[in-house]
Motif scaffolding. Structure first.
Motif, short mmCIF file in Angstrom:
data_model
loop_
_atom_site.label_atom_id
_atom_site.label_comp_id
_atom_site.label_asym_id
_atom_site.label_seq_id
_atom_site.Cartn_x
_atom_site.Cartn_y
_atom_site.Cartn_z
N VAL A 6 -51.86 -25.87 5.19
CA VAL A 6 -52.72 -24.69 4.76
C VAL A 6 -52.81 -23.77 6.04
CG1 VAL A 6 -54.92 -23.80 3.98
CG2 VAL A 6 -53.93 -25.77 2.81
N ALA A 7 -52.85 -24.47 7.16
CA ALA A 7 -53.04 -23.60 8.37
C ALA A 7 -51.60 -22.81 8.63
CB ALA A 7 -53.30 -24.64 9.79
N LYS A 8 -50.34 -23.23 8.51
CA LYS A 8 -49.24 -22.59 8.32
C LYS A 8 -49.33 -21.39 7.42
CE LYS A 8 -46.58 -24.75 11.47
NZ LYS A 8 -46.40 -24.11 12.84
N ALA A 9 -49.71 -21.58 6.22
CA ALA A 9 -49.66 -20.71 5.30
C ALA A 9 -50.67 -19.57 5.70
CB ALA A 9 -50.32 -21.37 4.09
N ASP A 10 -51.81 -19.79 6.34
CA ASP A 10 -52.87 -18.85 7.02
C ASP A 10 -51.99 -18.19 8.11
OD1 ASP A 10 -55.06 -19.14 5.38
OD2 ASP A 10 -55.97 -20.94 6.50
N GLU A 11 -51.22 -18.64 8.78
CA GLU A 11 -50.58 -18.23 10.08
C GLU A 11 -49.74 -16.95 9.44
OE1 GLU A 11 -48.41 -19.46 14.14
OE2 GLU A 11 -49.17 -21.05 12.71
N LEU A 12 -48.88 -17.45 8.56
CA LEU A 12 -48.04 -16.66 7.70
C LEU A 12 -48.64 -15.30 7.27
CD1 LEU A 12 -45.36 -15.90 6.86
CD2 LEU A 12 -45.60 -17.52 4.78
N LEU A 13 -49.79 -15.83 6.77
CA LEU A 13 -50.56 -14.45 6.10
C LEU A 13 -51.06 -13.41 7.12
CD1 LEU A 13 -52.62 -16.34 3.32
CD2 LEU A 13 -50.99 -14.47 2.91
N GLY A 14 -51.48 -14.07 8.39
CA GLY A 14 -51.88 -13.15 9.48
C GLY A 14 -50.62 -12.62 10.00
N LYS A 15 -49.42 -12.93 10.00
CA LYS A 15 -48.15 -12.08 10.69
C LYS A 15 -48.04 -11.07 9.61
CE LYS A 15 -47.46 -14.49 14.32
NZ LYS A 15 -47.17 -14.13 15.68
N ILE A 16 -48.11 -11.53 8.27
CA ILE A 16 -47.69 -10.35 7.13
C ILE A 16 -48.71 -9.26 7.27
CG2 ILE A 16 -47.75 -9.86 4.76
CD1 ILE A 16 -46.53 -12.73 4.46
N ASP A 17 -50.08 -9.49 7.72
CA ASP A 17 -51.02 -8.55 7.76
C ASP A 17 -50.64 -7.62 9.01
OD1 ASP A 17 -52.31 -9.38 5.42
OD2 ASP A 17 -53.84 -10.54 6.60
N GLU A 18 -50.21 -8.24 10.21
CA GLU A 18 -49.93 -7.58 11.25
C GLU A 18 -48.58 -6.47 10.81
OE1 GLU A 18 -49.69 -9.25 15.27
OE2 GLU A 18 -50.27 -11.13 14.07
N ILE A 19 -47.83 -7.12 10.28
CA ILE A 19 -46.62 -6.16 9.64
C ILE A 19 -47.30 -5.14 8.72
CG2 ILE A 19 -44.53 -6.18 8.23
CD1 ILE A 19 -44.11 -9.21 9.19
N ALA A 20 -48.09 -5.44 7.90
CA ALA A 20 -48.76 -4.44 6.92
C ALA A 20 -49.31 -3.37 7.75
CB ALA A 20 -49.55 -5.13 6.03
N ALA A 21 -49.96 -3.79 8.65
CA ALA A 21 -50.60 -2.59 9.55
C ALA A 21 -49.84 -1.73 10.24
CB ALA A 21 -51.68 -3.33 10.60
N ILE A 22 -48.77 -2.06 10.83
CA ILE A 22 -47.66 -1.26 11.26
C ILE A 22 -47.00 -0.65 10.26
CG2 ILE A 22 -45.00 -1.33 12.21
CD1 ILE A 22 -46.27 -3.74 13.85
N PHE A 23 -46.66 -1.12 9.12
CA PHE A 23 -46.16 -0.44 7.82
C PHE A 23 -47.19 0.86 7.48
CE2 PHE A 23 -46.00 0.18 3.13
CZ PHE A 23 -44.60 0.47 2.91
N ALA A 24 -48.38 0.64 7.53
CA ALA A 24 -49.56 1.64 6.95
C ALA A 24 -49.23 2.89 8.24
CB ALA A 24 -50.57 1.17 6.83
N GLU A 25 -49.08 2.43 9.29
CA GLU A 25 -49.35 3.51 10.21
C GLU A 25 -47.78 4.17 10.21
OE1 GLU A 25 -50.92 4.64 12.89
OE2 GLU A 25 -52.61 3.35 11.98
N THR A 26 -46.78 3.56 9.77
CA THR A 26 -45.48 4.46 9.43
C THR A 26 -45.55 5.34 8.25
OG1 THR A 26 -44.32 2.77 8.05
CG2 THR A 26 -44.06 2.53 10.66
N LYS A 27 -46.29 5.02 7.35
CA LYS A 27 -46.64 5.74 6.35
C LYS A 27 -47.38 7.05 6.60
CE LYS A 27 -45.08 4.45 2.57
NZ LYS A 27 -43.66 4.79 1.84
N LYS A 28 -48.14 6.82 7.41
CA LYS A 28 -49.06 8.14 7.80
C LYS A 28 -48.17 9.19 8.48
CE LYS A 28 -53.02 5.39 8.83
NZ LYS A 28 -54.23 4.91 9.86
N ALA A 29 -47.12 8.82 9.22
CA ALA A 29 -46.45 9.81 9.76
C ALA A 29 -45.52 10.67 8.90
CB ALA A 29 -45.11 9.05 10.76
#
Length: 134
Positions: A111-134
Motif C-alpha cells: 500500500v505504501a508503494k501505491a501511496d507513493e505512486l499517487l503522490g507522484k501523480i499528484d505532483e504531475i497533476a499540479a504541473i499539468f494544472a499550471e500548464t492549463k493556466k497559460a
C-alpha cells in the motif's frame, strides 16, 4: 470501378493518441486509486482465488497508469513545459517505474508503494494544472 480498388491508398496519421485534445492526469490517478484499493483488500483476504484475481486486475490497472502517464508525457507536454518544469521528466519516469514491475505496484501489494505512486501523480497533476493556466 476496379481501378478505384486497385488505386494506391493514402496513409493517414494523427499527431497523438487523442486527437480530440482531451488530456488529464485524473485518468492515471483513478487507476492508481484502484491499485491502492486492491492492495488494501488483499491484505484482509486469504482466499487464494480472490488473491489471484486481485493480482491480475492490479497488474492491468498498473499498466493503465503507465499508459496514461506516457500519453501525457509524449503527447500533451511540450518543450516549453519541460523548460518551465525541469523536474517533469524525472517525475514521469519515477511515476511509471512506481507503476511497473521490479518493485512497483505491478509487482507488489504494498500500500505504501501505491501511496507513493499517487503522490507522484499528484505532483504531475499540479504541473499539468499550471500548464492549463497559460
Amino acid at each position: 470501378m476496379l481501378r478505384r480498388f486497385l488505386a494506391p491508398t493514402i496513409e493517414v496519421s494523427a499527431h497523438c493518441d487523442l486527437p480530440c485534445g482531451v488530456y488529464d492526469p485524473a485518468q492515471a490517478r483513478i487507476e492508481a486509486q484502484s491499485v491502492k484499493a486492491i492492495c488494501e483488500k488483499v491484505a484482509d483476504n486469504d482466499d487464494p482465488d480472490f488473491r489471484i484475481r486481485a493480482a491480475i486486475i492490479k497488474e492491468q490497472r498498473s499498466e493503465l497508469v503507465k499508459h496514461h502517464l506516457w500519453v501525457l508525457w509524449t503527447d500533451y507536454f511540450k518543450p516549453p513545459h519541460f523548460e518551465k518544469f525541469p523536474q517533469l521528466h524525472t517525475l514521469v519516469n519515477e511515476a511509471t517505474k512506481l507503476a511497473g514491475g521490479g518493485g512497483g505496484t505491478k509487482a507488489t501489494f504494498d500500500v505504501a508503494k501505491a501511496d507513493e505512486l499517487l503522490g507522484k501523480i499528484d505532483e504531475i497533476a499540479a504541473i499539468f494544472a499550471e500548464t492549463k493556466k497559460a
